[in-house]
Design an enzyme around this catalytic site. Structure first.
Site, PDB file in Angstrom:
ATOM      1  N   GLU A 146       0.820  -1.237   0.000  1.00  0.00           N
ATOM      2  CA  GLU A 146       0.000   0.000   0.000  1.00  0.00           C
ATOM      3  C   GLU A 146       0.843   1.270   0.000  1.00  0.00           C
ATOM      4  OE1 GLU A 146      -2.903  -0.103   3.140  1.00  0.00           O
ATOM      5  OE2 GLU A 146      -4.086  -1.632   2.112  1.00  0.00           O
ATOM      6  N   GLU A 206      -5.309  -8.955   1.398  1.00  0.00           N
ATOM      7  CA  GLU A 206      -6.013  -8.555   2.624  1.00  0.00           C
ATOM      8  C   GLU A 206      -7.499  -8.431   2.312  1.00  0.00           C
ATOM      9  OE1 GLU A 206      -4.480  -5.082   4.734  1.00  0.00           O
ATOM     10  OE2 GLU A 206      -2.427  -5.614   4.170  1.00  0.00           O
TER      11      GLU A 206
HETATM   12  C1  BGP Z   1      -4.327  -1.986   5.439  1.00  0.00           C
HETATM   13  C2  BGP Z   1      -2.944  -2.320   5.962  1.00  0.00           C
HETATM   14  C3  BGP Z   1      -2.918  -3.269   7.110  1.00  0.00           C
HETATM   15  C4  BGP Z   1      -4.090  -3.161   8.068  1.00  0.00           C
HETATM   16  C5  BGP Z   1      -5.420  -2.959   7.352  1.00  0.00           C
HETATM   17  C6  BGP Z   1      -6.583  -2.621   8.261  1.00  0.00           C
HETATM   18  O1  BGP Z   1      -4.310  -0.677   4.993  1.00  0.00           O
HETATM   19  O2  BGP Z   1      -2.155  -2.872   4.930  1.00  0.00           O
HETATM   20  O3  BGP Z   1      -1.666  -3.148   7.723  1.00  0.00           O
HETATM   21  O4  BGP Z   1      -3.829  -2.289   9.086  1.00  0.00           O
HETATM   22  O5  BGP Z   1      -5.339  -1.963   6.376  1.00  0.00           O
HETATM   23  O6  BGP Z   1      -6.559  -1.270   8.608  1.00  0.00           O
HETATM   24  P1  BGP Z   1      -6.812  -0.762  10.071  1.00  0.00           P
HETATM   25  O7  BGP Z   1      -5.877  -1.526  10.923  1.00  0.00           O
HETATM   26  O8  BGP Z   1      -6.518   0.700  10.052  1.00  0.00           O
HETATM   27  O9  BGP Z   1      -8.236  -1.062  10.356  1.00  0.00           O
END
Ligand code: BGP
Length: 474
Positions: A166, A371
């Site tokens: 990202e 993810e």
């Molecule tokens: C993505 C990232 C992750 C994770 C996920 C959930 O942007 O790659 O590392 O954090 O989002 O986001 P959050 O933890 O802010 O809910």
């Protein structure tokens, strides 16, 4: 579509789950690890920092045994750059190398394929101190050196590699870029320069991957939210198209086509965000596209046209880290058709299918979901049960749409849910949980860090055992 018409998940489909180093490992300064930008981030008073996280560093074997019990075919994790090179570009720290060797060997013992993210937000602070990190071209050489070390050291056992996680988020969060005190517009100008460097760094590593004769797959992990038009008004449809380029496709156009999209370039030019490009840069990008794309998908967005006015001239944007309104282009609005998580992320499984189709049509590369998941306030009951039906529901509906995308011809290598275990959320601490495995700690009470399987753990285990058939059961 009728059940009999749906294609099965391929036999070699990679059923998996994800984590990232700084969100699970803890041991932030143990065994020679250097500081990352995450470690020096200003502490937020109401949420935990990342210094202990899920303490995976000290629970490695136990955690991998749980993965094996679940039946994972692939585990996506990231390597902490400063465990390997504490100063980012200096001496190797053997203890860090040993830790990841142990992890990879433990995974291999259970036939779990490692999917390695080379860098997931935790950039070495020393490189920021030395020359401003990603803002300088020097960053390309140091990332390349670090990544080449990983390919050579772990490449005998690791086939699948993700270059940068990202990067569009990296450029928008000052702390992740190591920037302090600058205006929003300046942040973006610097950010797009950093973005250019990250694309070049990625291309150089892909080049080296091929030169080393590695036969697996390599590509970036991008965040992608499908963008719907609010109405059939052509202005809203145009807004959704433009937002898709400015928020999403610009980056993959750079990685996969080696060019700046015209609409995006104009956008940068009008706002004085243009990056400096040197001779040979675009050739390097064009000649070294990824061989797969990692997709992080959580929600979709819906946008309306946002005409400029004397109050909102070109250049006006809401000062949110991720863009939610840009005068002359789009404004994100609620979608009444969709429900949302407790953090307002609109749940849209069909948005995942649309995303996969769009990416495959546009780039014709195999995709892997790196993810996808739901953050929630999970509750540990007295009998050590966690009844996370909402997570099962979320994952089930997304996996159904994924299978429909496969049926429609999209080449999808695998699916990694976010996340294998509870971890410290990037922006919301411990209370926003994502895992199949509960970690018994709160933001400010470490308790016993016990691992407890949630209901979704058992559900996903059945999904994997049935190679996906179980997702169609009520
Ligand atoms: C993505 C990232 C992750 C994770 C996920 C959930 O942007 O790659 O590392 O954090 O989002 O986001 P959050 O933890 O802010 O809910």
């Amino acid at each position: 579509m009728d059940w009999k018409d749906i294609e099965s998940y391929p036999n070699d489909f990679l059923w998996g789950a994800s984590t990232s180093s700084f969100q699970i490992e803890g041991a932030a300064t143990t065994d020679g690890k250097g500081l990352s930008v995450i470690d020096v981030m200003e502490k937020q008073p109401d949420i935990t920092d990342f210094s202990i996280a899920a303490d995976h560093y000290h629970h490695l074997e136990e955690d991998v045994a749980l993965m094996a019990d679940m039946g994972l075919k692939v585990y996506r994790f990231s390597i902490s750059w400063t465990r390997i090179f504490p100063q980012g570009n200096g001496e190797v720290n053997q203890a860090g190398v040993d830790f990841y060797n142990r992890l990879i060997d433990a995974l291999k013992k259970y036939q779990i394929e490692p999917l390695v993210t080379i860098y997931h937000f935790d950039y070495p602070q020393a490189l920021v101190d030395q020359y401003g990190g990603w803002l300088s071209r020097q960053s390309i050489t140091d990332y390349h050196r670090y990544a080449t070390f990983l390919l050579k050291t772990f490449g005998d056992r690791v086939k699948y590699w993700l270059t940068i996680n990202e990067q569009d988020h990296v450029i928008r969060f000052p702390s992740r870029l190591g920037i302090k005190e600058c205006t929003y517009a300046e942040q973006l100008r610097l950010g797009y320069q950093a973005n250019h460097h990250m694309c070049l760094a990625t291309a150089r590593v892909i080049q080296t991957f091929h030169e080393l004769g590695m036969t697996g797959k390599i590509g970036p992990a991008v965040s992608y939210s499908w963008i719907h038009p609010y109405s059939a008004n052509p202005m809203d449809v145009l807004a959704s198209k433009d937002a898709t380029i400015i928020k999403n496709n610009y980056l993959l156009d750079l990685h996969c086509k080696g060019k700046y999209n015209k609409v995006f370039w104009r956008y940068l030019e009008e706002r004085h965000y243009l990056p400096k490009i040197e001779a040979g840069d675009m050739e390097l990008l064009r000649e070294n596209p990824p061989t797969m794309i990692g997709v992080n998908y959580y929600y979709s967005e819906t946008v309306k046209a946002f005409p400029t006015s004397s109050e909102y001239p070109i250049g006006y944007h809401k000062e949110t880290p991720l863009p939610t309104a840009e005068a002359g282009i789009f404004e994100v609005v609620n979608n009444e058709q969709l429900s949302a998580t407790d953090w307002g992320w609109e749940i849209d499984p069909i948005g995942l299918r649309l995303t996969l189709r769009e990416l495959y049509d546009r780039y014709e590369l195999p995709l892997i979901i790196t993810e996808n998941g739901i953050g929630a306030y999970d509750k540990l009951e007295a009998d050590d049960k966690i009844q996370d039906d909402y997570r099962i529901d979320y994952l089930q509906k997304h996996l159904q749409q994924l299978q429909l995308a496969i049926t429609e011809g999209v080449d999808i290598l695998g699916y990694c849910a976010w996340s294998f275990m509870d971890l410290v959320s990037g922006r919301n601490g411990m209370e926003k949980r994502y895992g199949f495995v509960y970690i018994n700690r709160d933001d400010f009470d470490l308790k016993d860090l016990r691992r407890v399987k949630k209901q979704s753990f058992y559900w996903y285990q059945k999904v994997i055992r049935s190679n996906g058939k179980y997702i169609w059961r009520d």
